[in-house]
Design a protein around this motif. Sequence first.
Motif: not given
Length: 92
Positions: A13-14, A17-18, A10-11
Motif C-alpha cells: 500500500y505504501a 501510494i508513493a 502495508n508495504l
Amino acid sequence: MAHGTARQLNLAYAILIALALSGVMLAAWGAAVPAAGAGILVLAVLKARFVIIDFMGLGNASPALRIALVAWPVAFALAGLGKIALSAVLAG
C-alpha cells in the motif's frame, strides 16, 4: 498479496501510494514538459505491474501469463509516448 503477511500488504500500500503521489506531483509541476508525460506513463506502468503481479497474486503464475498481463499496460504507455513524441515534433 493473497498469501502475504500484513506487513507485506502495508508495504505494498505504501509503495502504491508513493507512486500515485509521485505521478500527481509530476503532473502538477511538469504539465507543459513532454518529459513529464513520459514520467507519468512510466509511473503508471510501474503501478500496473505492481497491482497485476503482487496484488492479484500472479507472482507464481506462468511466465507467459505474467508477461502478457504486464505487456498490456506497456502497450498503452508506448502509444501514449508515441503521441507525446508526435505532438512534440509537430509543435517544435
